[in-house]
Design a protein around this motif. Structure first.
Motif, PDB file in Angstrom:
ATOM      1  N   ALA A 114      39.997  49.082  41.024  1.00 53.93           N
ATOM      2  CA  ALA A 114      40.331  47.831  41.042  1.00 53.93           C
ATOM      3  C   ALA A 114      38.926  47.059  41.499  1.00 53.93           C
ATOM      4  N   PHE A 149      36.354  45.779  39.104  1.00 51.13           N
ATOM      5  CA  PHE A 149      36.418  44.961  38.465  1.00 51.13           C
ATOM      6  C   PHE A 149      36.350  43.617  39.020  1.00 51.13           C
ATOM      7  N   LEU A 150      36.846  43.807  40.274  1.00 57.66           N
ATOM      8  CA  LEU A 150      36.950  42.442  41.107  1.00 57.66           C
ATOM      9  C   LEU A 150      35.709  42.131  41.765  1.00 57.66           C
ATOM     10  N   ALA A 151      34.866  43.205  42.381  1.00 57.66           N
ATOM     11  CA  ALA A 151      33.683  42.944  43.036  1.00 57.66           C
ATOM     12  C   ALA A 151      32.794  41.808  42.542  1.00 57.66           C
ATOM     13  N   PRO A 152      32.373  41.841  41.226  1.00 55.80           N
ATOM     14  CA  PRO A 152      31.526  40.767  40.911  1.00 55.80           C
ATOM     15  C   PRO A 152      32.027  39.523  40.955  1.00 55.80           C
ATOM     16  N   LEU A 153      33.295  39.398  40.478  1.00 61.27           N
ATOM     17  CA  LEU A 153      33.929  37.983  40.861  1.00 61.27           C
ATOM     18  C   LEU A 153      33.962  37.660  42.306  1.00 61.27           C
ATOM     19  N   TRP A 199      32.154  38.578  44.705  1.00 64.63           N
ATOM     20  CA  TRP A 199      30.647  37.901  45.101  1.00 64.63           C
ATOM     21  C   TRP A 199      30.317  36.744  44.429  1.00 64.63           C
TER      22      TRP A 199
END
Lengths: 296, 291
Positions: free
Chosen positions: B33, B36-40, B42
């Motif tokens: 998860a 998928f979430l880390a870029p957003l 950030w």
């Protein structure tokens, strides 16, 4: 025909007219015009003053270095994205295919990048891929450095730029294909799975001998749709690298777009569009044919 | 699914093993998860960060240098109010008009018997596979000939009208109308309701989840439009939010904080909409895709 059916048949044109008129004007008519232009010398400013060239646009495209490079890049991109995305989507679907609510949340998480618009993601990933400048660097470089790999200039290295964009595209699109696989997994017969388990099949054996054969058509569908989508790549390289460095990320669509608006060669651009269209139609027919074969 | 438990092991042991398995599942899930979430995450954090700190690596000091200045800057520099309003108008016209127009056609194909129906419908189905990117160039000339470029009203029409009728939506809604029982309309007809009223007050409300799906798909698709607005909205007052973002991104001086603030604001509306519609959709959409 009963009176009731007749009254409904009379209403049909009025129900169909708005949608079909719009489709005719904005889809069919442009296509017909493009087909006609593709055999002429039509240019951007005065497409009416064109003369007939026969198949010259097509034959010149096939030998045009720029177009061939764009096609090669796009095909290479598809070759990188399609297998990886299909396999990852398949295993993600297997992983989250459980009824408890927590898994529904996880499914939503994988789907989030699908919702975010492509220009936003192109901009965001350009920043994530930022090369190192002194102490400063993008998130990706900070992470690879943490596992001992030196920071890279991802989008400025001709060998890394296209793979970097492919990686981002898989991340962006895999959630959608996972959803398609999840729907396909509903069709796997529970009794077959149970029988395989009783026969002593392990998890991998069940995937290979029960699940994959049951979702065969879904796999064919996902592969063809992902291929078509991969060939439509445009916004990411256009915003992230402008097609560079060199021509290493120049896409088919960008080359068509530039042939039209920079080269002003409408005839050539329309010919390229048509080759693209034939390719998409071919893929779609191929999918129908492979998927249909099993049923028949 | 319940794993068949073996009788040989003590119950306590089996419970420990089940707990261990659950822990592994959790860990793997959280790790995936995060990918998928880390870029957003950030993106959101960096949009609230002072410019010089955005690209500092390391995860310490997450709360240093917070600011909302990027948002104020981006709003002013990119004319975001305008961009957001234009995009909202564009997708509202496409999804709203499209809903009625496509549903009407779908209903006719599903319910009416008339000559040439099957041929016409086959023609519509063929159009589903046409990628818009390929048609963009010739479509641009059609839009120009019809006067759908230039001033504000013309450009807004140019941004939306060509995408109101959509072959896939007609196909998708037809499937749903076909699955309705015919008795519904027959009963209404006996009560004297005309064809239009049967469609509008009976059939249409009965396929609401399918309507929600096509509206959401239209909004998601066209909110992210880039190539077409790039060709059509050449004036600042007709820019969509994606073009505002691209402008901030390509025209110096580059302010990363502003760009990210703009990206967050461009994402927020579709996120909220998706949250709202989500329940109705995903399953139907995926299932329809396979056929």
């Amino acid at each position: 025909m009963t009176a009731w059916e007749k009254s409904r048949a009379r209403a049909a044109p009025w129900f169909l007219l708005p949608a079909l008129a719009l489709l005719a004007v904005f889809v069919v008519w442009p296509m017909v015009r493009a087909a006609a232009w593709s055999f002429t010398s039509a240019d951007l400013l005065a497409p009416e003053r064109a003369h007939w060239l026969g198949a010259a646009n097509y034959s010149e495209l096939l030998t045009d270095a720029r177009f061939r490079r764009a096609f090669g890049n796009t095909a290479l991109f598809a070759l990188m994205v399609v297998p990886v995305q299909t396999v990852v989507a398949f295993f993600l679907a297997l992983w989250v295919n459980r009824p408890e609510p927590a898994w529904r949340w996880l499914r939503a998480v994988f789907f989030i990048p699908v919702i975010v618009s492509t220009p936003v993601l192109a901009v965001l990933w350009t920043l994530l891929y930022q090369p190192a400048q002194g102490e400063q660097m993008g998130l990706i470089n900070a992470m690879v450095q943490a596992i001992g790999v030196p920071p890279q200039a991802w989008l400025r290295d001709p060998h890394l730029a296209l793979p970097a964009i492919a990686f981002m595209s898989v991340w962006q699109g895999v959630g959608l294909q996972m959803m398609v696989f999840l729907a396909g997994l509903q069709a796997v017969p529970g009794e077959l799975l149970e029988a395989a388990r009783i026969d002593g099949a392990g998890a991998w054996g069940r995937v290979r001998h029960v699940i994959i054969p049951s979702v065969r058509n879904t796999i064919v569908f996902v592969v063809t749709v992902t291929t078509v989508l991969a060939f439509r790549i445009f916004v990411q390289p256009y915003l992230m690298t402008r097609g560079g460095p060199g021509r290493s990320t120049l896409s088919l669509i960008q080359s068509i777009y530039e042939t039209t608006f920079l080269g002003q060669d409408l005839g050539r651009a329309c010919a390229a569009s048509f080759l693209f269209l034939i390719w998409v139609a071919f893929l779609t027919l191929l999918q129908r044919w492979i998927a249909g074969e099993e049923r028949g | 699914m319940k794993a068949p438990s073996s009788n040989v092991q003590a119950p306590g042991f089996a419970r420990n093993r089940a707990l261990g398995r659950a822990a592994v599942k959790w860990l793997v899930s959280v790790a995936v998860a995060l990918v998928f979430l880390a870029p957003l995450l950030w993106m959101v954090r960096a949009s609230f960060t002072e410019e010089p700190r955005i690209f500092l690596p390391g995860f310490g000091g997450w709360f240093d240098g917070w600011t909302v200045g990027n948002y104020a800057d981006a709003w002013r520099r990119a004319g975001l109010g305008r961009g957001l309003a234009n995009s909202a108008l564009q997708v509202a016209i496409i999804a709203g008009a499209g809903l009625i127009v496509n549903a009407m056609a779908a209903y006719a194909f599903a319910r009416f018997v008339f000559r040439g129906r099957d041929v016409l419908f086959a023609g519509v189905v063929i159009l589903i596979v046409l990628p818009i990117e390929v048609l963009a160039v010739p479509l641009f000339f059609t839009a120009r000939d019809l006067g759908l470029t230039g001033g504000f009203g013309a450009a807004m029409a140019g941004l939306s009208v060509p995408f109101v009728a959509k072959a896939f939506n007609i196909y998708f809604l037809r499937q749903h109308f076909l699955s309705l029982p015919m008795e519904l309309e027959e009963a209404a007809a006996i009560d004297g309701a005309g064809v239009w009223r049967q469609f509008w007050t009976l059939a249409l409300p009965a396929v609401k989840p399918a309507l929600a799906t096509v509206v959401l798909l239209d909004v998601l698709t066209h909110w992210g439009d880039f190539l077409w607005p790039l060709m059509i909205s050449t004036r600042a007052e007709t820019r969509t939010v994606q073009l505002s973002l691209a402008n901030l991104f390509t025209q110096p001086p580059l302010q990363w904080g502003d760009i990210l603030a703009c990206a967050v604001l461009a994402t927020l509306p579709v996120m909220l909409l998706f949250r709202f519609f989500q329940r109705h959709i995903v399953a139907t959409e995926a299932r329809a895709g396979i056929k």
